[in-house]
Design a protein around this motif. Structure first.
Motif, PDB file in Angstrom:
ATOM      1  N   ALA A   1       0.832  -1.203   0.000  1.00 12.65           N
ATOM      2  CA  ALA A   1       0.000   0.000   0.000  1.00 12.65           C
ATOM      3  C   ALA A   1       0.867   1.254   0.000  1.00 12.65           C
ATOM      4  O   ALA A   1       0.530   2.253  -0.640  1.00 12.65           O
ATOM      5  CB  ALA A   1      -0.922  -0.006   1.215  1.00 12.65           C
ATOM      6  N   LYS A   2       1.986   1.194   0.678  1.00  9.78           N
ATOM      7  CA  LYS A   2       2.870   2.364   0.740  1.00  9.78           C
ATOM      8  C   LYS A   2       3.474   2.669  -0.621  1.00  9.78           C
ATOM      9  O   LYS A   2       3.585   3.828  -1.020  1.00  9.78           O
ATOM     10  CB  LYS A   2       3.974   2.110   1.763  1.00  9.78           C
ATOM     11  CG  LYS A   2       4.795   3.323   2.093  1.00  9.78           C
ATOM     12  CD  LYS A   2       5.706   3.073   3.262  1.00  9.78           C
ATOM     13  CE  LYS A   2       6.422   4.352   3.659  1.00  9.78           C
ATOM     14  NZ  LYS A   2       7.310   4.144   4.796  1.00  9.78           N
ATOM     15  N   GLN A   3       3.860   1.640  -1.377  1.00 10.93           N
ATOM     16  CA  GLN A   3       4.410   1.854  -2.718  1.00 10.93           C
ATOM     17  C   GLN A   3       3.366   2.477  -3.641  1.00 10.93           C
ATOM     18  O   GLN A   3       3.664   3.423  -4.382  1.00 10.93           O
ATOM     19  CB  GLN A   3       4.896   0.528  -3.301  1.00 10.93           C
ATOM     20  CG  GLN A   3       6.126  -0.020  -2.631  1.00 10.93           C
ATOM     21  CD  GLN A   3       6.410  -1.448  -3.032  1.00 10.93           C
ATOM     22  OE1 GLN A   3       5.536  -2.145  -3.538  1.00 10.93           O
ATOM     23  NE2 GLN A   3       7.630  -1.889  -2.783  1.00 10.93           N
ATOM     24  N   LEU A   4       2.142   1.953  -3.600  1.00 10.24           N
ATOM     25  CA  LEU A   4       1.081   2.487  -4.455  1.00 10.24           C
ATOM     26  C   LEU A   4       0.739   3.928  -4.086  1.00 10.24           C
ATOM     27  O   LEU A   4       0.504   4.768  -4.959  1.00 10.24           O
ATOM     28  CB  LEU A   4      -0.156   1.600  -4.372  1.00 10.24           C
ATOM     29  CG  LEU A   4      -0.014   0.200  -4.971  1.00 10.24           C
ATOM     30  CD1 LEU A   4      -1.227  -0.637  -4.634  1.00 10.24           C
ATOM     31  CD2 LEU A   4       0.179   0.284  -6.473  1.00 10.24           C
ATOM     32  N   GLN A   5       0.711   4.214  -2.791  1.00 12.89           N
ATOM     33  CA  GLN A   5       0.381   5.569  -2.351  1.00 12.89           C
ATOM     34  C   GLN A   5       1.464   6.556  -2.762  1.00 12.89           C
ATOM     35  O   GLN A   5       1.176   7.664  -3.204  1.00 12.89           O
ATOM     36  CB  GLN A   5       0.203   5.586  -0.832  1.00 12.89           C
ATOM     37  CG  GLN A   5      -0.285   6.914  -0.290  1.00 12.89           C
ATOM     38  CD  GLN A   5      -1.672   7.248  -0.788  1.00 12.89           C
ATOM     39  OE1 GLN A   5      -2.566   6.435  -0.703  1.00 12.89           O
ATOM     40  NE2 GLN A   5      -1.851   8.449  -1.311  1.00 12.89           N
ATOM     41  N   THR A   6       2.716   6.149  -2.665  1.00 11.24           N
ATOM     42  CA  THR A   6       3.820   7.022  -3.064  1.00 11.24           C
ATOM     43  C   THR A   6       3.762   7.320  -4.555  1.00 11.24           C
ATOM     44  O   THR A   6       3.930   8.468  -4.989  1.00 11.24           O
ATOM     45  CB  THR A   6       5.168   6.359  -2.721  1.00 11.24           C
ATOM     46  OG1 THR A   6       5.192   6.057  -1.324  1.00 11.24           O
ATOM     47  CG2 THR A   6       6.323   7.270  -3.050  1.00 11.24           C
ATOM     48  N   ALA A   7       3.506   6.291  -5.359  1.00  9.97           N
ATOM     49  CA  ALA A   7       3.418   6.484  -6.809  1.00  9.97           C
ATOM     50  C   ALA A   7       2.236   7.387  -7.165  1.00  9.97           C
ATOM     51  O   ALA A   7       2.340   8.251  -8.054  1.00  9.97           O
ATOM     52  CB  ALA A   7       3.291   5.134  -7.510  1.00  9.97           C
ATOM     53  N   GLU A   8       1.103   7.201  -6.482  1.00 12.44           N
ATOM     54  CA  GLU A   8      -0.066   8.038  -6.753  1.00 12.44           C
ATOM     55  C   GLU A   8       0.200   9.495  -6.382  1.00 12.44           C
ATOM     56  O   GLU A   8      -0.213  10.412  -7.095  1.00 12.44           O
ATOM     57  CB  GLU A   8      -1.277   7.506  -5.989  1.00 12.44           C
ATOM     58  CG  GLU A   8      -2.566   8.172  -6.374  1.00 12.44           C
ATOM     59  CD  GLU A   8      -3.776   7.536  -5.698  1.00 12.44           C
ATOM     60  OE1 GLU A   8      -4.894   7.840  -6.132  1.00 12.44           O
ATOM     61  OE2 GLU A   8      -3.592   6.749  -4.753  1.00 12.44           O
TER      62      GLU A   8
ATOM     63  N   ALA B   1      -7.665  17.302 -14.050  1.00 11.58           N
ATOM     64  CA  ALA B   1      -6.954  16.048 -14.315  1.00 11.58           C
ATOM     65  C   ALA B   1      -7.075  15.121 -13.113  1.00 11.58           C
ATOM     66  O   ALA B   1      -7.059  15.559 -11.959  1.00 11.58           O
ATOM     67  CB  ALA B   1      -5.489  16.328 -14.618  1.00 11.58           C
ATOM     68  N   LYS B   2      -7.227  13.823 -13.393  1.00 13.52           N
ATOM     69  CA  LYS B   2      -7.397  12.840 -12.327  1.00 13.52           C
ATOM     70  C   LYS B   2      -6.444  11.672 -12.531  1.00 13.52           C
ATOM     71  O   LYS B   2      -6.071  11.352 -13.658  1.00 13.52           O
ATOM     72  CB  LYS B   2      -8.825  12.296 -12.322  1.00 13.52           C
ATOM     73  CG  LYS B   2      -9.874  13.296 -11.938  1.00 13.52           C
ATOM     74  CD  LYS B   2     -11.237  12.662 -11.934  1.00 13.52           C
ATOM     75  CE  LYS B   2     -12.306  13.665 -11.562  1.00 13.52           C
ATOM     76  NZ  LYS B   2     -13.648  13.064 -11.612  1.00 13.52           N
ATOM     77  N   ALA B   3      -6.078  11.048 -11.432  1.00  9.99           N
ATOM     78  CA  ALA B   3      -5.273   9.826 -11.461  1.00  9.99           C
ATOM     79  C   ALA B   3      -6.157   8.692 -10.945  1.00  9.99           C
ATOM     80  O   ALA B   3      -6.806   8.819  -9.905  1.00  9.99           O
ATOM     81  CB  ALA B   3      -4.031   9.973 -10.592  1.00  9.99           C
ATOM     82  N   TYR B   4      -6.189   7.594 -11.691  1.00  5.79           N
ATOM     83  CA  TYR B   4      -7.014   6.444 -11.322  1.00  5.79           C
ATOM     84  C   TYR B   4      -6.108   5.279 -10.932  1.00  5.79           C
ATOM     85  O   TYR B   4      -5.228   4.898 -11.697  1.00  5.79           O
ATOM     86  CB  TYR B   4      -7.895   6.015 -12.499  1.00  5.79           C
ATOM     87  CG  TYR B   4      -8.832   7.096 -12.973  1.00  5.79           C
ATOM     88  CD1 TYR B   4     -10.061   7.298 -12.357  1.00  5.79           C
ATOM     89  CD2 TYR B   4      -8.492   7.908 -14.045  1.00  5.79           C
ATOM     90  CE1 TYR B   4     -10.925   8.287 -12.801  1.00  5.79           C
ATOM     91  CE2 TYR B   4      -9.347   8.896 -14.492  1.00  5.79           C
ATOM     92  CZ  TYR B   4     -10.556   9.074 -13.867  1.00  5.79           C
ATOM     93  OH  TYR B   4     -11.416  10.053 -14.302  1.00  5.79           O
TER      94      TYR B   4
ATOM     95  N   ALA C   1       6.350   5.040 -12.200  1.00  4.68           N
ATOM     96  CA  ALA C   1       6.897   3.699 -12.452  1.00  4.68           C
ATOM     97  C   ALA C   1       8.235   3.498 -11.756  1.00  4.68           C
ATOM     98  O   ALA C   1       8.573   2.370 -11.373  1.00  4.68           O
ATOM     99  CB  ALA C   1       7.046   3.481 -13.950  1.00  4.68           C
ATOM    100  N   ASP C   2       8.987   4.587 -11.568  1.00  6.07           N
ATOM    101  CA  ASP C   2      10.266   4.486 -10.857  1.00  6.07           C
ATOM    102  C   ASP C   2      10.075   4.131  -9.393  1.00  6.07           C
ATOM    103  O   ASP C   2      10.992   3.615  -8.753  1.00  6.07           O
ATOM    104  CB  ASP C   2      11.038   5.806 -10.963  1.00  6.07           C
ATOM    105  CG  ASP C   2      11.545   6.058 -12.370  1.00  6.07           C
ATOM    106  OD1 ASP C   2      11.581   5.091 -13.168  1.00  6.07           O
ATOM    107  OD2 ASP C   2      11.893   7.208 -12.678  1.00  6.07           O
ATOM    108  N   LYS C   3       8.896   4.407  -8.850  1.00  9.67           N
ATOM    109  CA  LYS C   3       8.630   4.116  -7.438  1.00  9.67           C
ATOM    110  C   LYS C   3       8.139   2.687  -7.218  1.00  9.67           C
ATOM    111  O   LYS C   3       7.998   2.252  -6.075  1.00  9.67           O
ATOM    112  CB  LYS C   3       7.562   5.078  -6.894  1.00  9.67           C
ATOM    113  CG  LYS C   3       7.893   6.532  -7.053  1.00  9.67           C
ATOM    114  CD  LYS C   3       8.993   6.951  -6.131  1.00  9.67           C
ATOM    115  CE  LYS C   3       9.264   8.435  -6.242  1.00  9.67           C
ATOM    116  NZ  LYS C   3      10.447   8.823  -5.475  1.00  9.67           N
ATOM    117  N   LEU C   4       7.835   1.967  -8.290  1.00  7.50           N
ATOM    118  CA  LEU C   4       7.264   0.625  -8.164  1.00  7.50           C
ATOM    119  C   LEU C   4       8.297  -0.436  -8.536  1.00  7.50           C
ATOM    120  O   LEU C   4       9.108  -0.226  -9.435  1.00  7.50           O
ATOM    121  CB  LEU C   4       6.025   0.498  -9.066  1.00  7.50           C
ATOM    122  CG  LEU C   4       4.892   1.475  -8.739  1.00  7.50           C
ATOM    123  CD1 LEU C   4       3.803   1.394  -9.789  1.00  7.50           C
ATOM    124  CD2 LEU C   4       4.335   1.198  -7.360  1.00  7.50           C
TER     125      LEU C   4
END
Length: 196
Positions: free
Chosen positions: A66-73, A86-89, A148-151
């Protein structure tokens, strides 16, 4: 029983709660499981559904926390906030509890305590999409590259025209059968043989 466990986890503090944590779970401890492999031929979740640009997994399937996904978002939202509307999904959700036992613990004595939320994602699944307002491709590419660099996996940039992916194969739509023109038959007169 499950409600009591959840109350205990909430009382522990920020180790249990996360912005992407599910609101309610029946059992807080689950099996580790394996990353699903799409062997049945389904391409669901490998194309864009909400936005105009996105990233999907190109390398082997992986487990995202969850932390990786939250950081990327957060990186995506910070980059595209200059475009109004603009939105991120986020197309995956971390709903699998991961339990960890301490180092050098002896065998037995039950399963370890809850540590973090995670999700298992197979190859080809779309992770993030950007849309909601017209966004230039350069800005979308830059924002999704930073995410993508964060994942911990190899990602590929996709658009509305990108074909679906089945594992490591791209599934191109079959071309419509174009009728071929009929063959033109010509009759050639052969001159009679000499001396016949």
């Amino acid at each position: 029983m499950a409600c009591e466990l959840w109350a205990v986890l909430l009382a522990e503090g920020n180790r249990a709660r996360h912005q992407l944590a599910p609101r309610k779970v029946e059992y807080i401890k689950r099996h580790k499981g394996v990353i699903p492999i799409p062997t049945g031929g389904s391409t669901k979740g490998t194309t864009l559904a909400y936005g105009d640009w996105g990233i999907r997994i190109k390398g082997p399937g992986v487990r995202f926390t969850a932390k990786q996904l939250q950081t990327a978002e957060d990186v995506i939202r910070r980059k595209i906030k200059i475009v109004k509307g603009a939105k991120a999904y986020l197309r995956v959700f971390p709903d699998i509890p991961v339990c960890v036992k301490g180092n050098e613990a002896r065998m037995g004595k039950g399963k370890g305590s809850f540590e973090f939320w995670a999700t298992r994602v197979p190859t080809g699944r779309v992770i993030f999409e950007i849309g909601g307002a017209p966004i230039r491709e350069e800005l979308a590419r830059d924002a999704l590259r930073l995410a993508a660099d964060k994942l911990p996996s190899t990602m590929e940039f996709i658009t509305k025209n990108t074909p679906p992916r089945l594992g490591n194969m791209l599934i191109y739509p079959e071309k419509a059968d174009v009728p071929t023109p009929p063959m033109i038959q010509r009759t050639v007169e052969v001159p009679p043989a000499v001396g016949a």
